[in-house]
Design a protein around this motif. Structure first.
Motif, PDB file in Angstrom:
ATOM      1  N   ASP A  53       0.852  -1.191   0.000  1.00 17.01           N
ATOM      2  CA  ASP A  53       0.000   0.000   0.000  1.00 17.01           C
ATOM      3  C   ASP A  53       0.889   1.243   0.000  1.00 17.01           C
ATOM      4  OD1 ASP A  53      -1.666   2.191   0.699  1.00 17.01           O
ATOM      5  OD2 ASP A  53      -3.123   0.815   1.594  1.00 17.01           O
ATOM      6  N   LYS A  97       3.217   6.843   6.622  1.00 14.84           N
ATOM      7  CA  LYS A  97       4.163   6.440   7.658  1.00 14.84           C
ATOM      8  C   LYS A  97       5.424   7.293   7.588  1.00 14.84           C
ATOM      9  CE  LYS A  97       6.884   2.481   9.268  1.00 14.84           C
ATOM     10  NZ  LYS A  97       7.235   1.052   9.020  1.00 14.84           N
ATOM     11  N   ASP A 133       0.054   4.374  -0.273  1.00 23.40           N
ATOM     12  CA  ASP A 133      -0.495   5.476   0.529  1.00 23.40           C
ATOM     13  C   ASP A 133      -0.094   5.329   1.995  1.00 23.40           C
ATOM     14  OD1 ASP A 133      -1.733   6.569  -1.714  1.00 23.40           O
ATOM     15  OD2 ASP A 133      -3.545   5.377  -1.412  1.00 23.40           O
ATOM     16  N   LYS A 134      -0.157   4.098   2.502  1.00 22.61           N
ATOM     17  CA  LYS A 134       0.239   3.861   3.889  1.00 22.61           C
ATOM     18  C   LYS A 134       1.739   4.092   4.069  1.00 22.61           C
ATOM     19  CE  LYS A 134      -3.406   0.610   5.249  1.00 22.61           C
ATOM     20  NZ  LYS A 134      -3.703  -0.770   5.722  1.00 22.61           N
TER      21      LYS A 134
END
Length: 425
Positions: free
Chosen positions: A304, A311, A306-307
């Motif tokens: 992912d 982060k 986007d994650k």
């Protein structure tokens, strides 16, 4: 006589091929280039009208305007990229590209959990050395696809609306990102992913060359050519500044629609082109919609994106639209003690102020002495009123690193670097 450069065709991708190739890049050359280039370039009144193919005469200024006003939004084809910058091949690094982290990074030991092997950033440096084949397709600003097709493995970047997929077949890893959370806009894909593989097509390279052109540049039309089966004019760009290491840039421009079809940069030192990027086949019809759909193959590791980005932003304690490329550039600049550019045009030199500790000396024993001897084998020792240092050279770019750690780098000859260092003393 004008050059005639027939280019061998290769088969285009067909329907049903596994989704392993393409790139997000905008193909239209901004109209603003015409204003900048026509207003500042030292145009030479040369025309193309003879030879094969036989095309109407056109001035350099009109050809630049034709490039700038070109609004090609749909195409598909194959691009051949050949780069010979003369970068050193270091032992155990797999060549110049390997030394920059190219190849199949992120899959050591069969692991690719962080998606590094599929990140567009890791693929850009692969194009800095050797020959590569790209398959490209575009249907407007919201649909693009590119593949780097090398040997048994392929890499794909697919942009369709707000969706961006990056897939590396070597590690069977995919990174998926969307526009969600970016600038409050959920309708467009993240801009940082598509941009990472820019400058890989003749259009982008021609745009950058014209942006850099000014009164330090001579631009002429130097005959005609046949590229990817299409009639083209050849725009010849040459630096007027003697200290530049660039000999010439030749851009083959589609006579019908103004799209750059081939970009060739030749160093002043001669030999093969340092950068040669051109279509071997191209079709300006609307590509099949299926080219912009992507489904990860069975068993692929899906990360992912986007994650990952969120982060990274949390870990750095930064949020907002400028996080990433712009903020990273600022922090990199600060970390280097400040980046400055001196000179203009083709002889611009980037300088990075040193902190007092330069390269290790070849004198002495142990690790420092060994490192110094290795550097001595790569760089030439130079001196001036600035002190002393070493110049490291490629076929196009040279860099001077002084003994106090200050760096001067540019597409200029060795003496220009020494002069810049002396002037800054």
């Amino acid at each position: 006589m004008p050059r005639n450069e027939p280019t061998e065709r290769t088969d285009e991708w067909g329907e049903g091929r596994s989704p392993k190739r393409r790139k997000a890049v905008r193909y239209a050359v901004p109209v603003a280039v015409a204003g900048v280039a026509a207003a500042t370039i030292g145009l030479v009144p040369a025309f193309a009208g003879s030879g094969s193919p036989d095309l109407p005469k056109i001035s350099a200024q009109d050809l630049i305007a034709k490039i700038a006003s070109s609004d090609v939004q749909q195409l598909s084809g194959t691009v051949r990229v050949t780069t010979d910058l003369g970068l050193p091949s270091l032992p155990g690094m797999g060549g110049a590209a390997g030394s920059f982290g190219g190849g199949r990074g992120g899959e050591q030991g069969g692991k690719s959990d962080d998606g590094a092997s599929a990140a567009p950033q890791s693929k850009l440096m692969e194009l800095a050395s050797g020959a590569h084949t790209l398959r490209v397709a575009a249907d407007g600003p919201d649909k693009q696809r590119v593949s780097i097709v090398d040997k048994a493995a392929e890499y794909s970047l697919v942009h369709n609306g707000k969706e961006v997929w990056a897939y590396d077949s070597g590690s069977n890893t995919a990174v998926h990102s969307t526009g969600a959370g970016r600038h409050g806009d959920r309708h467009h894909a993240p801009k940082d992913l598509p941009g990472d593989l820019k400058n890989a097509t003749p259009q982008d390279l021609a745009k950058q060359a014209l942006k850099a052109a000014g009164d330090t540049t001579s631009v002429t039309v130097d005959g005609t050519a046949k590229v990817a089966g299409r009639d083209a004019y050849q725009l010849l760009i040459k630096p007027k500044q003697a200290a530049s290491t660039v000999g010439s840039i030749r851009v083959a421009v589609d006579a019908a629609n103004g799209t750059p079809l081939k970009f060739t940069l030749t160093p002043k030192s001669g030999g093969p082109a340092a950068v040669d990027v051109g279509y071997t086949n191209v079709d300006f019809a609307k590509p099949d919609a299926g080219l912009f759909s992507f489904t990860p193959p069975k068993g692929a590791k899906v990360v992912d994106g986007d994650k990952q980005r969120a982060k990274a932003e949390r870990e750095h304690g930064k949020q907002g639209k400028d996080f990433g490329a712009r903020k990273g550039a600022e922090e990199f600049k600060k970390g280097l003690g400040g980046l400055n550019v001196v000179g203009k045009g083709w002889t611009s030199i980037a300088t990075i102020k040193g902190t007092g500790s330069g390269l290790p000396s070849g004198k002495g024993q142990g690790a420092g002495g060994d490192a110094g001897k290795f550097l001595d084998s790569l760089g030439d020792k130079v001196s001036g009123s600035f002190g002393s240092g070493r110049v490291f050279s490629t076929r196009l770019v040279n860099a001077l690193i002084t003994d106090n750690g200050t760096v001067y780098v540019g597409a200029v000859d060795k003496q220009a670097l020494i002069d810049a260092a002396d002037a800054a003393k």
